[in-house]
Design an enzyme around this catalytic site. Structure first.
Site, PDB file in Angstrom:
ATOM      1  N   ASP A 138       7.564  -1.165  -7.675  1.00 18.45           N
ATOM      2  CA  ASP A 138       6.749  -1.771  -6.612  1.00 18.45           C
ATOM      3  C   ASP A 138       5.487  -0.946  -6.395  1.00 18.45           C
ATOM      4  OD1 ASP A 138       8.843  -3.485  -6.337  1.00 18.45           O
ATOM      5  OD2 ASP A 138       9.210  -3.103  -4.210  1.00 18.45           O
ATOM      6  N   THR A 164      10.088  -9.696  -0.525  1.00 16.53           N
ATOM      7  CA  THR A 164      10.887 -10.098   0.630  1.00 16.53           C
ATOM      8  C   THR A 164      10.023 -10.870   1.622  1.00 16.53           C
ATOM      9  OG1 THR A 164      12.073  -8.026   0.339  1.00 16.53           O
ATOM     10  CG2 THR A 164      12.532  -9.242   2.340  1.00 16.53           C
TER      11      THR A 164
HETATM   12  P1  ADP Z   1       8.574  -6.532   0.659  1.00 19.17           P
HETATM   13  O1  ADP Z   1       9.538  -6.871  -0.397  1.00 19.17           O
HETATM   14  O2  ADP Z   1       8.024  -7.755   1.320  1.00 19.17           O
HETATM   15  O3  ADP Z   1       7.524  -5.578   0.230  1.00 19.17           O
HETATM   16  P2  ADP Z   1       9.534  -4.367   2.292  1.00 19.17           P
HETATM   17  O4  ADP Z   1      10.942  -4.124   2.664  1.00 19.17           O
HETATM   18  O5  ADP Z   1       8.881  -3.457   1.321  1.00 19.17           O
HETATM   19  O6  ADP Z   1       9.439  -5.853   1.808  1.00 19.17           O
HETATM   20  O7  ADP Z   1       8.701  -4.373   3.647  1.00 19.17           O
HETATM   21  C1  ADP Z   1       7.324  -4.599   3.667  1.00 19.17           C
HETATM   22  C2  ADP Z   1       6.838  -4.630   5.091  1.00 19.17           C
HETATM   23  O8  ADP Z   1       7.047  -3.370   5.723  1.00 19.17           O
HETATM   24  C3  ADP Z   1       5.340  -4.881   5.132  1.00 19.17           C
HETATM   25  O9  ADP Z   1       5.051  -5.809   6.134  1.00 19.17           O
HETATM   26  C4  ADP Z   1       4.768  -3.517   5.450  1.00 19.17           C
HETATM   27  O10 ADP Z   1       3.537  -3.589   6.107  1.00 19.17           O
HETATM   28  C5  ADP Z   1       5.847  -2.939   6.314  1.00 19.17           C
HETATM   29  N1  ADP Z   1       5.778  -1.469   6.364  1.00 19.17           N
HETATM   30  C6  ADP Z   1       5.804  -0.609   5.339  1.00 19.17           C
HETATM   31  N2  ADP Z   1       5.709   0.672   5.758  1.00 19.17           N
HETATM   32  C7  ADP Z   1       5.638   0.619   7.111  1.00 19.17           C
HETATM   33  C8  ADP Z   1       5.555   1.597   8.158  1.00 19.17           C
HETATM   34  N3  ADP Z   1       5.513   2.904   7.889  1.00 19.17           N
HETATM   35  N4  ADP Z   1       5.528   1.158   9.417  1.00 19.17           N
HETATM   36  C9  ADP Z   1       5.585  -0.154   9.700  1.00 19.17           C
HETATM   37  N5  ADP Z   1       5.670  -1.120   8.783  1.00 19.17           N
HETATM   38  C10 ADP Z   1       5.697  -0.754   7.502  1.00 19.17           C
HETATM   39 MG    MG Z   2       7.665  -3.631  -0.336  1.00 18.37          MG
END
Ligand code: ADP
Ligand code: MG
Length: 552
Positions: A386, A95
């Site tokens: 993932d 994403t």
């Molecule tokens: P992607 O497909 O890009 O991995 P996600 O929906 O998994 O999309 O979101 C990833 C984003 O969420 C990253 O920028 C990650 O750092 C952030 N993220 C994941 N866990 C947390 C958290 N506990 N607090 C804040 N941000 C988070």
């Molecule tokens: Mg992710």
């Protein structure tokens, strides 16, 4: 010819040139990014996709969304490819990669309007991407492959905000164990972690079996349910009497002859089974069929046999037990047998499966995922994929970054500094790139219902003060140290996302002519600045503009 223009294209083909082509491609790219934007981060929403046959997918996973969405605009597809590359390379960050691509295009559009030439833009974007990579490598944190705690945190971060959230800790343990189990001298192939989905029970009941589970039953009821200390044979063929290649007609003139014929067949089958008994096989996995008579003899010998085993399962059994698949039974020897402490038929959620366990060094493992409904398990499965990807990548590369938008804010600052040294019109492109990366923290804030501007201001000042790991706590809205919080992502998730997002947007920006054989879903674009275009130029994305619009 006079003033008549020379027509070189066929009548059906369509051509869009210059600014119209650029604007059409940018609009398409932005629309793709807009479609996945609301799913980003721990507070991201899910989307429900219904295909023409009525089957439903509920997901939060960028690449799944985009591939299921049936996008057929050529420019939009280039952005979808960004997600696919990301999925192949690291398994996570799909994403983010798409959202960054969309933002790079959006910022480019503004500069194009100010008459900055696309070539200058491209040059600036490339310079910025190279600098971004360098900066990320500088702030990366080294991780030891034996550091279970950090691997666990990485596994959990990848599952945050997905269907797996509720049992994240438990699943993260399974993921780390699974990746470690399949690692060998050739590296880590997560294909050797098989996920078995079982409807029923809760996600918490999911477990890891160090060995292989085959979704089959033993071929005959008369065979044992369970064999201990089993010598395992894999037959890459059938336990049947070979049919003759040529259609031969055997005419039988009296009943004795028929009897003889059948007896001969029986004898052949008995001989096959005897060969297996002689080498000491206790459990036999057969690629093709097993004749009824052979089943009977095998059962008599107390051998557990399974037929029509999928070749992928056979490969895993081979890897787990050390058995070598044999195509001709006559050639089998003791060396071809593998070993498992236990081969047993067990009931999982009402289904019978064969468990091959207690092997010396598993090398192939099975994760049994449980959950209330099929849709729930499917989404958990995607989160697990993932998670497997990020743990593998971390063990391979040994470098991670704190998440929660921290790397993007840090990059944005570094790039703005760097822009001054670039000078010329490229400087504007580098600055645009810096702004574009902030779309990640901004979107994380928006999706969490926070004020994106307030959040960004706080984040920037923390980074200005030297706190490279300051990120957004999506639950409280505070700016916190993400490393302390244990929110980590592999370095490669970010470097790959930036690289493919840059390449895809650069490729689209360099296009000034679209020549389509037949009807390009679209045609010329108008200057509508709307992200979800009602533009005929986006006809191919109609499903998204209409169908998805209501969900966002
Ligand atoms: P992607 O497909 O890009 O991995 P996600 O929906 O998994 O999309 O979101 C990833 C984003 O969420 C990253 O920028 C990650 O750092 C952030 N993220 C994941 N866990 C947390 C958290 N506990 N607090 C804040 N941000 C988070
Ligand atoms: Mg992710």
């Amino acid at each position: 010819m006079g003033n008549q223009p020379l027509i070189v294209l066929s009548e059906e083909s369509q051509r869009t040139s210059g600014k119209d082509a650029q604007s059409m491609n940018i609009t398409a790219g932005k629309a793709v990014a807009e479609a996945v934007r609301t799913t980003l981060g721990p507070k991201g929403m899910d989307k429900m996709l219904v295909d023409s046959a009525g089957s439903v997918v509920v997901t939060n996973d960028g690449v799944t969304l985009l591939t299921e969405m049936d996008i057929d605009h050529p420019a939009a597809n280039m952005i979808v490819e960004v997600a696919e590359t990301q999925e192949d390379e690291v398994g996570d960050g799909t994403t983010s990669a798409v959202v960054v691509s969309g933002e790079l295009l959006k910022r480019a559009e503004d500069l194009l309007e100010q008459d900055i030439h696309a070539t200058t833009l491209v040059q600036g974007y490339r310079q910025a991407a190279a600098k971004a990579r360098e900066t990320l490598e500088e702030i990366a944190i080294d991780v030891d492959a034996d550091d279970t705690e950090i691997l666990h945190q990485i596994a959990a971060t990848a599952m945050t905000g997905k269907g797996a959230e509720s049992a994240k800790d438990h699943l993260a343990d399974l993921v780390v164990d699974a990746v470690r189990a399949v690692a060998d001298e050739d590296g880590i192939d997560t294909e050797n972690v098989k996920v078995e989905k079982v409807v029923g029970g809760s996600i918490e009941n999911s477990e890891l079996v160090e060995g292989v589970i085959v979704d089959k039953e033993r071929v005959s009821e008369n065979m044992p349910y369970f064999v201990e200390d089993a010598n395992v044979a894999i037959i890459d063929g059938a336990l049947e009497v070979k049919e003759t290649e040529i259609d031969a007609e055997v005419s039988v003139t009296d009943p004795d002859q028929l009897q003889q014929f059948l007896e001969q067949e029986e004898a052949q089958l008995k001989e096959m089974v005897d060969t297996l008994v002689d080498v000491g096989a206790d459990a036999v996995f057969v690629d093709k069929g097993i004749d009824d008579m052979a089943q009977h003899y095998l059962a008599q010998e107390g051998i557990l046999a399974v037929r029509r085993v999928k070749s992928s399962d056979a490969t895993r059994i081979a890897r787990a037990t050390g058995a070598k698949p044999v195509s001709n039974i006559d050639d089998i020897s003791e060396d071809d047998l593998g070993y498992a402490g236990s081969v047993a038929q067990q009931d999982v959620g009402g289904d019978q499966r064969i468990f091959i366990e207690d092997v010396e060094d598993a090398k192939a493992v099975t994760m049994i995922l449980r959950g209330g409904t099929e849709h729930v398990i499917d989404e958990v499965d995607r989160a697990i994929e993932d998670s497997l990807g990020v743990v593998r990548t971390t063990i391979e590369d040994g470098q991670v970054l704190a998440g929660g938008g921290a790397p993007e804010v840090e990059l944005s600052l570094a790039l703005r500094d760097y822009a001054d040294s670039v000078g010329g019109r490229e400087q504007l492109a580098v600055e645009a790139f810096a702004d574009a990366l902030e779309v990640i923290p901004r979107t994380l804030a928006e999706n969490a219902g926070l004020d994106p501007i307030d959040s960004l201001v706080e984040l920037r000042s923390a980074h200005d003060g030297g706190d490279t790991a300051a990120g957004l706590d999506a639950y409280t809205g505070d700016t916190i140290d993400m490393a302390e919080e244990g929110v980590y992502e592999p370095l490669r998730v970010k470097t790959q996302a930036i690289e493919s997002a840059t390449e895809a947007s650069v490729m689209l920006l360099r296009i000034d002519d679209v020549i389509a054989a037949g009807d390009l879903k679209g045609g010329s674009s108008d200057d509508d600045d709307d992200d979800m275009p009602a533009d005929p130029g986006m006809g191919g994305m109609g499903g998204m503009g209409g169908g998805m619009g209501g969900m966002m």
